[in-house]
Design a protein around this motif. Structure first.
Motif, short mmCIF file in Angstrom:
data_model
loop_
_atom_site.label_atom_id
_atom_site.label_comp_id
_atom_site.label_asym_id
_atom_site.label_seq_id
_atom_site.Cartn_x
_atom_site.Cartn_y
_atom_site.Cartn_z
N VAL A 284 40.20 107.32 38.82
CA VAL A 284 41.28 106.42 39.52
C VAL A 284 41.25 105.31 38.45
N VAL A 285 40.08 105.00 37.82
CA VAL A 285 40.01 104.05 36.86
C VAL A 285 41.09 104.25 35.49
N VAL A 286 40.90 105.59 35.18
CA VAL A 286 41.64 105.87 33.81
C VAL A 286 43.31 105.86 34.18
N LEU A 287 43.30 106.52 35.46
CA LEU A 287 44.99 106.33 35.76
C LEU A 287 45.55 105.11 36.17
N LEU A 288 44.70 104.24 36.79
CA LEU A 288 44.97 102.74 36.76
C LEU A 288 45.34 101.98 35.41
N GLY A 289 44.41 102.29 34.63
CA GLY A 289 44.13 101.72 33.21
C GLY A 289 45.73 102.10 32.52
N GLY A 290 46.11 103.42 32.67
CA GLY A 290 47.37 103.63 32.31
C GLY A 290 48.59 103.13 32.91
N ILE A 291 48.48 102.98 34.14
CA ILE A 291 49.60 102.57 35.02
C ILE A 291 49.88 101.08 34.64
N LEU A 292 48.68 100.30 34.77
CA LEU A 292 48.60 98.91 34.45
C LEU A 292 49.36 98.56 33.00
N THR A 293 48.51 99.38 32.12
CA THR A 293 49.17 99.09 30.82
C THR A 293 50.61 99.49 30.87
N GLY A 294 51.20 100.29 31.43
CA GLY A 294 52.53 100.70 31.45
C GLY A 294 53.38 99.34 31.96
N ILE A 295 52.84 98.96 33.11
CA ILE A 295 53.44 97.69 33.71
C ILE A 295 53.57 96.67 32.82
N VAL A 296 52.30 96.21 32.01
CA VAL A 296 52.50 95.18 30.94
C VAL A 296 53.71 95.54 29.99
N PHE A 297 53.52 96.76 29.57
CA PHE A 297 54.68 97.02 28.74
C PHE A 297 56.05 96.70 29.26
N GLY A 298 56.43 96.96 30.49
CA GLY A 298 57.38 96.91 31.25
C GLY A 298 57.86 95.25 31.06
N ALA A 299 56.84 94.60 31.54
CA ALA A 299 57.18 93.03 31.48
C ALA A 299 57.54 92.49 30.06
N LEU A 300 56.84 93.28 29.16
CA LEU A 300 56.98 92.84 27.66
C LEU A 300 58.38 93.22 27.20
N VAL A 301 59.06 94.28 27.92
CA VAL A 301 60.53 94.60 27.63
C VAL A 301 61.28 93.73 28.21
N CYS A 302 60.99 93.30 29.41
CA CYS A 302 61.86 92.42 30.23
C CYS A 302 61.71 91.12 29.38
N LEU A 303 60.73 90.71 28.96
CA LEU A 303 60.56 89.13 28.16
C LEU A 303 61.36 89.28 26.89
N THR A 304 61.19 90.46 26.37
CA THR A 304 61.78 90.32 24.73
C THR A 304 63.12 90.84 24.79
N VAL A 305 63.85 91.82 25.71
CA VAL A 305 64.96 92.31 25.70
C VAL A 305 65.83 92.03 26.69
N PHE A 306 65.55 91.71 27.93
CA PHE A 306 66.26 91.60 29.23
C PHE A 306 66.58 90.23 29.29
N LEU A 307 65.54 89.55 29.24
CA LEU A 307 65.85 87.71 29.62
C LEU A 307 66.71 87.38 28.41
N PRO A 308 66.40 87.58 26.98
CA PRO A 308 67.12 87.11 26.18
C PRO A 308 68.74 87.47 26.16
N LEU A 309 68.73 88.69 26.78
CA LEU A 309 70.24 89.03 26.43
C LEU A 309 71.20 89.14 27.76
N ASP A 310 70.54 88.77 28.86
CA ASP A 310 71.31 88.85 30.03
C ASP A 310 72.40 88.19 30.02
N GLY A 311 73.49 88.54 30.37
CA GLY A 311 74.75 87.79 30.63
C GLY A 311 75.31 87.44 28.97
N LYS A 312 74.79 87.83 27.99
CA LYS A 312 75.31 87.63 26.55
C LYS A 312 76.31 88.71 26.38
#
Lengths: 291, 432, 225
Positions: A59-87
């Motif tokens: 459970v810990v390892v799976l959660l580790g992978g899932i949480l890292t994935g979520i962090v990376f998703g947020a990173l993509v949101c911050l660096t790609v989606f938010l700056p380019l939205d509506g441009k």
């Protein structure tokens, strides 16, 4: 033959996870996340670090992978989606930005972790193995299927019943309608990319049971995830699952009867045929509303 | 005459920048000329776009004042071997011109036609492999090495030829591959086509790595016939010779780009790119136009693929690596994929960065830097580096607030209003 | 008392096109205001400009005395400005129930969504029979009901209704307009754009005419050049 079925089910679960992430991002936010591969490898490294530094508990390892994935998703949101939205030039710029991000990511992994292969401790060895016809169902396969089923069910229930979930679903249908009822696209983007990251992260840990982790290990899942997402019709979750099954079956049959070298070639033939018959994929109808 | 004197000051400043750019290699080494000239050309391009204003869009007809840009580019091409003609720099420049050819032709498909094709590397590579195969007797040399597995016969009993025949053959192979790629482009749109073409590149890598007997497997093919005469090989003259040939290749490419992009075909393609239904109503044969652009660009990609093989004398499956695709893609988009100026500047910039930091440690730092550069430019500039002046001007001129909501199509009434509208003078310029 | 909506010198358009040429309008609490006029003169653009769904706009819009020129569409929806747009902008792949619930997305309304849904079903009984049906399969009239119903799911203060009769048969159109006109506004206000004068005549407090992007008080004659 049952061997083929077991392989197919195992691969279906994993491909569906990656493709669901890509498909949801496309439907909800209108861009193709080419950095899914880097999210994948990042989550794999995250889970590997958790398993070596903290605990090898499943459970810990799976959660580790899932949480890292979520962090990376947020990173993509911050660096790609938010700056380019509506441009202007949205389509080509999002592809470029996510590609750039994956270029950066792969090289950071190479630098920090080196090109050596990392291997996970088996997570599911406590599950029993059993025979199905003439095939041995390894505990990893059982574990993969159970973990996928559990996580996907939780996420689907969450999306199907919560307020944020309704916002996400509304956003995949009509951006204007979503704005008119008060849904903040930018907040929902974090939810969408977070869910997408969770799926990709889970896939990374599960596939890490069979394959090694190395800086470029996200590339093949990215390509296959893209193939599945497109084959299923971007934006269609049901289509993604059907397509994952088709791709997995094609791969399992090729492995069984022709050998590993042919996998890409038969896969390529499969997508060519399907896309020529149905240019928007198995169930792709949403693209017309987004394009 | 204030305008006249402003012009004078303007040109004087550019001339000074050019002189500084010329002096840079004497201080920082020959390679730095590539960087300094990139900066000069970028500034020149910016000043041209800024002064030209909204008179002509950067995407439309060739702007009147762009002759200055291309004249200076020509001067730079002549000046480089004179003041910085080391074998290392000339070799870099040959690679640069080959990349420029690929990128320019890719720009035609990606920018002008708006088709998201990633097949450029596949077309160039397949043509390159064809050229290599035609000039190397691999079957015989491999039969011994690989033992009984390989038959020792060439495919279809093809003869072994010299480079001057291999390059036209590469062009034909490029043409054929281009034709095959254009077939799915008729039905598939946008992302779907992108995926299919990425898949094609990956397929090429997988196949060339597998086929030991004909294509040399993972090692690839080497020992191809070179266009550099053997007595010049490795000498300064040989490098100058290669440089001249590469310049010629780039000039032909740019002329083709010019002819297509600013000609009838370019107009048709842009119309189809902006709105396919409109193009069809106007009687544009979209399918035919797209097929043409694939045929033209692919045969030129093939020529450059053949040229590549004939210059490096080898090609391997690594050619099809995704990082090659990424590097070329970065070159095309970082400068601005809708104009030849942007593609030239982007290719120069990344070529310089790539070579300048080649021995930086850790080796990944260079790629991380390139990736971050691409990311930053993409996030800040809407159409690559060359579009910055247009973007700035639009920002300065737009008095009203831009809608931040999701602009999902225009309401129906706008069509009716646009028809009878007398566009008020000084209104906001279009965003398209 | 501050008016619910106050528009001063509003100009708006798309790209180089200017559609609105300086609109002035005040809507007070409890008022129903109609905008009449032919198609293609800027009624839709005006309503969309209020909620920032145009390419560009300038001038001043005050909502409850506060400027909303900087507020994005979704934030306005949360502050109680609800547009029931032309073309409905529903979520075709979701069920009627989900579509209605989405109208209660703004914070406080979410918890009351069941009561509000019952209230909407009371107004449009047709919807209650189809709660679990996917919106994409509804008829035009039912979709309009769903769109208006979605707008009623939150306790809005300013309703903007764009051509509720568009594309509907005369019977259904009249039914829908009558429903809208008899709504309990609870201190809110309603601004309705309609081409078909008889549908709202006599049920509104004031009427304006939109012609060529300019708003003039209605003189009672039917539109036309």
């Amino acid at each position: 033959m049952t061997g083929v079925i077991v392989t197919t089910i195992n691969l279906t679960a994993i491909y569906a996870l990656v493709a669901l992430g890509i498909s949801l991002t496309w439907a909800g936010l209108g861009f193709l996340n080419m950095s899914a591969g880097v999210m994948y490898a990042g989550a794999a490294y995250g889970a590997w670090l958790v398993s070596t530094e903290i605990s090898t508990n499943v459970v810990v390892v799976l959660l580790g992978g899932i949480l890292t994935g979520i962090v990376f998703g947020a990173l993509v949101c911050l660096t790609v989606f938010l700056p380019l939205d509506g441009k202007p030039n949205w389509e080509i710029r999002t592809i470029t930005a996510t590609l750039a991000l994956s270029f950066v990511g792969v090289n950071i992994y190479q630098w920090k972790f080196g090109p050596q292969f990392k291997q996970f401790e088996p997570l599911f060895s406590w599950l029993p193995q059993f025979r199905l016809g003439d095939a041995l169902v390894k505990s990893t396969v059982t574990g993969t299927v159970i973990a996928t089923a559990v996580v996907v069910t939780i996420v689907l229930i969450y999306i199907g019943s919560s307020r944020i979930g309704l916002g996400v679903r509304a956003l995949t249908q009509s951006a204007e309608g979503a704005a008119l009822v008060g849904i903040n696209r930018r907040t929902a983007a974090f939810a969408i990319l977070g869910v997408s990251g969770a799926f990709v992260g889970l896939a990374a840990v599960l596939l890490g049971q069979t394959f090694f982790v190395e800086p470029n290990s996200g590339y093949v899942p990215l390509i296959k995830g893209l193939i599945v997402a497109l084959l299923g019709g971007l934006g269609s979750l049901r289509g993604a699952v059907i397509a994952a099954f088709m791709v997995a079956l094609c791969e399992a049959l090729t492995l069984q009867y022709f050998g590993g070298a042919w996998v890409l070639i038969t896969l390529f033939l499969l997508i060519s045929i399907v896309l020529i018959i149905r240019p928007r994929g198995v169930a792709g109808v949403l693209e017309t509303t987004r394009a | 005459m204030p305008k006249r004197s402003a012009d004078l000051v303007h040109y004087a400043v550019l001339a000074v920048v050019f002189l500084i750019a010329l002096a840079v290699p004497f201080v920082f080494g020959t390679l730095s000329i590539l960087g300094s000239m990139t900066v000069f050309l970028l500034l020149l391009s910016w000043s041209i776009s800024w002064r030209q204003g909204d008179k002509v869009s950067s995407d439309g007809k060739p702007d009147r004042s762009s002759w200055l840009f291309w004249a200076m580019a020509g001067v730079i091409a002549i000046v480089i071997p004179i003041i910085a003609g080391t074998p290392f720099l000339l070799a870099t420049m040959v690679a640069f011109f080959i990349y420029l050819t690929w990128n320019t032709m890719w720009g035609l498909v990606l920018g002008t036609a708006g088709l998201q094709s990633f097949a450029t590397v596949a077309v160039a590579g397949i043509a390159g492999y064809a050229a290599a195969y035609m000039t190397i007797d691999i079957a015989n040399s491999n039969a011994a090495a690989a033992g009984a597995e390989c038959s020792g016969n060439r495919l279809l009993g093809l003869p072994v030829v010299d480079w001057w025949l291999a390059i036209p053959i590469a062009a034909v192979v490029g043409l054929v591959v281009g034709f095959l790629i254009s077939l799915p482009a008729i039905r598939l749109r946008g992302i779907y086509f992108a995926l299919l073409t990425i898949g094609l590149v990956e397929l090429c890598r997988a196949y060339t790595g597998q086929d030991k007997c004909n294509l040399g497997g993972a090692q690839g093919l080497f020992g191809a016939s070179s266009f550099i005469p053997s007595e010049m090989m490795g000498s300064a003259t040989g490098y100058r010779y290669a440089y001249a040939a590469a310049v010629l290749l780039a000039i032909v490419t740019l002329l083709i780009y010019w002819k297509v992009n600013y000609g009838r075909l370019g107009l048709l393609l842009r119309t189809a790119r902006e709105s396919e239904p409109v193009a069809e109503v106007l009687g544009v044969d979209v399918v035919r136009a797209r097929m043409w652009v694939f045929l033209i660009s692919s045969s030129m990609l093939g020529v450059a693929g053949g040229f590549y093989v004939s210059y490096y004398k080898s090609i391997s499956p690594n050619f099809f690596n995704f990082s090659t695709v990424l590097l070329l893609f970065a070159m095309v988009v970082i400068g601005g994929l809708n104009s030849p100026r942007g593609i030239l500047i982007g290719t120069m910039l990344l070529m310089f960065v790539d070579r300048r930091f080649v021995d930086v440690s850790p080796p990944e730092a260079r790629f991380i830097f390139i990736g971050l550069l691409l990311l930053v430019v993409t996030l800040l500039a809407s159409g690559g580096l060359v579009s910055v002046p247009d973007q700035l001007r639009h920002r300065l001129m737009s008095k009203g607030k831009r809608g931040s909501g999701p602009s999902a199509g225009l309401p129906e009434e706008v069509g009716a209003i646009a028809q009878e509208a007398n566009m008020p003078p000084g209104s906001r310029p279009g965003t398209g | 008392m501050t008016p619910v909506l106050e528009i001063k010198g509003l100009e708006a358009g798309y790209g180089p096109l200017r559609v609105l040429h300086g609109i002035d309008l005040t809507v007070a609490e409890g008022e129903r205001v109609g905008i009449l006029g032919l198609n293609g003169h800027g009624k839709t653009t005006m309503l969309r400009a209020i909620v920032d769904l145009v390419d560009w706009r300038q001038g001043e819009i005050l909502y409850d005395g506060e400027s909303i020129m900087k507020a994005p569409t979704f934030a306005l929806a949360r502050r109680g400005v609800v547009l029931m747009p032309q073309g409905d902008a529903l979520f075709p792949g979701l069920s009627v129930k989900d579509n209605l619930d989405s109208g209660a997305y703004p914070g406080g309304s979410w918890r009351k969504r069941k009561e509000r849904r019952d209230y909407v079903c009371e107004i449009f009984p047709r919807l209650s029979e189809r709660l679990n049906q996917v919106v994409g399969t509804l008829s035009g009239g039912e979709r309009r009901m769903c769109s208006i119903g979605r707008g009623l799911m939150s306790e809005a203060r300013l309703y903007l209704v764009d051509e509720p009769s568009l594309g509907l048969g005369p019977g259904i159109a009249k039914g829908i307009c009558d429903t809208l006109m008899t709504l309990d506004l609870q201190g809110g206000a309603l601004l309705i754009a309609e081409q078909n004068r008889p549908l709202i005549d006599g049920k509104i407090d004031r009427a304006f005419r939109m012609h060529g992007g300019e708003l003039t008080p209605d003189t009672g004659e039917d539109g036309g050049h």
